[in-house]
Enzyme design. Structure first.
Site, PDB file in Angstrom:
ATOM      1  CG  ASP A   1      40.350 -24.186  15.719  1.00  0.00           C
ATOM      2  OD1 ASP A   1      41.346 -24.528  16.382  1.00  0.00           O
ATOM      3  OD2 ASP A   1      40.431 -23.616  14.612  1.00  0.00           O
TER       4      ASP A   1
ATOM      5  CG  ASP B   1      41.707 -18.249  14.435  1.00  0.00           C
ATOM      6  OD1 ASP B   1      42.815 -18.212  15.005  1.00  0.00           O
ATOM      7  OD2 ASP B   1      41.151 -19.310  14.090  1.00  0.00           O
TER       8      ASP B   1
END
Length: 154
Positions: A141, A112
């Site tokens: 996550d 990310d």
């Protein structure tokens, strides 16, 4: 069930990530997305900084577990948490290195990336997703919080 045309206003090319490269698929009206495609459409929407389209793919009672930071429940709470962060970025890029799906479960390994103030913050992430009737009901996550904090401006 949710159909692609219900998730976005216009039929468009959707980037479907595969291992180490991108391919392009065009969805037809009435074509149902798989759980993997739903997660990929969610990520693609966030990369476009289109938070509303991403939130439309979440179940209204979803659980978002950002493991080192805590949980929020419901699509409105996810938008409240995620929206300002995405809006503060000049670019968002979440390349998926590996993904796997079985039944309604999706697992992915991502990097990310968020560009803020001309600097990129990069966080290796492993995600676990559950998709039921075309809506994301769980998004969890796992990442190292110190890796994120160490990259923040001092």
């Amino acid at each position: 069930k949710i159909y692609w045309f219900q998730a976005v206003e216009h039929i468009e090319l959707c980037n479907i990530r595969t291992k180490n490269h991108l391919k392009t698929n065009r969805y037809k009206i009435g074509e149902k997305m798989t759980p993997l495609e739903t997660v990929e459409a969610f990520i693609s929407s966030l990369e476009k900084k289109d938070v509303d389209s991403a939130i439309a793919l979440l179940h209204e009672d979803c659980e978002y577990d950002n493991v080192p930071m805590g949980k929020v429940f419901g699509s409105d709470a996810v938008k409240e948490m995620l929206g300002p962060m995405i809006e503060n970025c000049s670019n968002v890029d979440w390349p998926t290195h590996r993904s796997s799906s079985t039944g309604n479960l999706v697992f992915n390994e991502r990097l990310d990336r968020f560009e803020m103030g001309g600097n990129w913050i990069e966080i290796p992430v492993c995600g676990v997703w559950e998709v039921v009737d075309g809506k994301i009901t769980l998004w969890r996550d796992y990442f190292d919080l110190a890796t994120y904090r160490d990259q923040l401006p001092k």
